[in-house]
Design an enzyme around this catalytic site. Structure first.
Site, PDB file in Angstrom:
ATOM      1  N   GLU A  46       5.185  -3.057  -8.997  1.00 44.08           N
ATOM      2  CA  GLU A  46       5.419  -2.648  -7.608  1.00 44.08           C
ATOM      3  C   GLU A  46       6.803  -3.179  -7.224  1.00 44.08           C
ATOM      4  O   GLU A  46       6.995  -4.381  -7.095  1.00 44.08           O
ATOM      5  CB  GLU A  46       4.325  -3.230  -6.710  1.00 44.08           C
ATOM      6  CG  GLU A  46       4.403  -2.794  -5.261  1.00 44.08           C
ATOM      7  CD  GLU A  46       3.271  -3.405  -4.439  1.00 44.08           C
ATOM      8  OE1 GLU A  46       3.540  -3.754  -3.282  1.00 44.08           O
ATOM      9  OE2 GLU A  46       2.138  -3.539  -4.958  1.00 44.08           O
ATOM     10  N   ASP A  57       5.179  -8.584   5.082  1.00 43.05           N
ATOM     11  CA  ASP A  57       5.615  -9.534   4.060  1.00 43.05           C
ATOM     12  C   ASP A  57       5.647 -10.959   4.600  1.00 43.05           C
ATOM     13  O   ASP A  57       6.143 -11.211   5.692  1.00 43.05           O
ATOM     14  CB  ASP A  57       7.009  -9.163   3.540  1.00 43.05           C
ATOM     15  CG  ASP A  57       7.022  -7.816   2.837  1.00 43.05           C
ATOM     16  OD1 ASP A  57       5.940  -7.383   2.403  1.00 43.05           O
ATOM     17  OD2 ASP A  57       8.088  -7.194   2.740  1.00 43.05           O
TER      18      ASP A  57
END
Length: 256
Positions: A46, A57
Site C-alpha cells: 500500500e 493518519d
C-alpha cells in the site's frame, strides 16, 4: 484476473499488506522500499501518496508524509518513479491518498496514469460512498482499477454490506475509529472482526490500524484474510540504518 483477485484466490489467509510512504525516507527511496518489502515477504504493498492534511493518519505516518513532501515528492514525481516498476515488482500495489491532490492533478488523468504504470487499486478515504457512485466509480472502473472502501466498528451492518458491494479487491476493516498507529487493547476488536466474518461479505477483509507485531498480526488474521501494517514499519525505516536491513528485520519479526 486482477493481481488482487489472484492474490486472494491463491492465499486465503495471513495476507500481509505493508504501507509505505512514497518519497520516504529519501525522495528516491520509493522503489528500494517496495523491492525490499516484496523480497522479504510482503504480499501486497500500500503506497501512500503524501498529503499536507491527512485525515486518518497518525503522527508517525503524518511525519513520514511531511518528510516526503519536503523531499520534493509530488504525484507527477511518483508516476515518474513508477514508470517501469513492474519490471521488478510483481506483487499487487495499491495507492492510498486523499482526494484534493488527485483533483489538482486531474482525477481522470490520475486514474489513467495509475493504470498505465501498473497500479492495481486505490484507497481514498475521503471519497464518500454517494460521491463515489455518482462521480468517481465510472472513471475508476474504466481504467480497470480496484477501489477499496474502509469500514469501522461503528459502521452499520447495512452500510458495511453496501460498501462491500461497491468495493473490489478487498475491504479495509479499520480496527477502531482512531487514527493509525495508536496503541490499543486489541481484545474489543475481536468481536467486531468475528461479526464481519459472519456477514458473508463478497470481498476478503484486511484489518488495519494498530497492527504492529507478530501477535497483533496473528490475532487480526485469525478472523480475516490478513492485515495491514503501516506505522510500525515506518518507525522501523526511521530507526534503521538502511532500507533493506530495516525491512528484512521488521518483516522477519512478523512472519517468522
Amino acid at each position: 484476473m486482477s493481481r488482487l483477485t489472484e492474490l486472494f484466490t491463491r492465499k486465503k489467509n495471513n495476507v500481509l499488506n505493508v504501507y509505505c510512504t512514497a518519497g520516504y525516507p529519501e525522495l528516491n527511496s520509493t522503489l528500494a522500499v517496495m523491492k525490499a518489502l516484496q523480497n522479504n515477504g510482503a504480499d501486497l504493498i500500500e503506497l501512500g501518496m503524501p498529503y499536507s492534511d491527512p485525515l486518518a493518519d497518525g503522527p508517525v505516518i503524518q511525519a513520514s508524509g511531511t518528510k516526503a513532501l519536503q523531499n520534493g515528492m509530488t504525484i507527477a514525481t511518483l508516476f515518474e518513479q513508477l514508470a517501469d516498476f513492474r519490471k521488478e515488482i510483481t506483487v499487487p500495489v495499491v495507492l492510498m491518498g486523499y482526494l484534493n491532490p488527485l483533483l489538482q492533478y486531474g482525477f481522470e488523468k490520475f486514474c489513467a496514469k495509475a493504470a498505465e504504470v501498473g497500479i492495481d487499486g486505490l484507497i481514498i478515504p475521503d471519497i464518500p460512498m454517494f460521491e463515489y457512485e455518482k462521480e468517481y466509480a465510472a472513471v475508476i472502473q474504466k481504467q480497470g482499477l480496484d477501489f477499496i472502501f474502509l469500514v469501522t466498528p461503528e459502521t452499520s451492518e447495512e452500510r458495511i454490506k453496501k460498501l462491500d458491494s461497491l468495493s473490489t479487491g478487498f475491504l479495509y476493516a479499520v480496527s477502531s475509529s482512531s487514527i493509525t498507529g495508536s496503541d490499543k487493547d486489541f481484545s474489543p476488536v475481536e468481536s467486531y472482526l468475528q461479526r464481519l466474518q459472519g456477514m458473508g461479505l463478497k470481498n476478503p477483509v484486511l484489518v488495519g490500524f494498530g497492527i504492529k507485531d507478530k501477535a497483533t498480526f496473528a490475532m487480526a488474521a485469525k478472523y480475516t484474510a490478513g492485515a495491514i501494517i503501516g506505522s510500525a514499519y515506518i518507525k522501523a525505516l526511521e530507526n534503521g540504518n538502511d532500507v533493506e536491513t530495516a525491512t528484512k528485520e521488521f518483516l522477519t519479526g512478523i512472519l517468522r
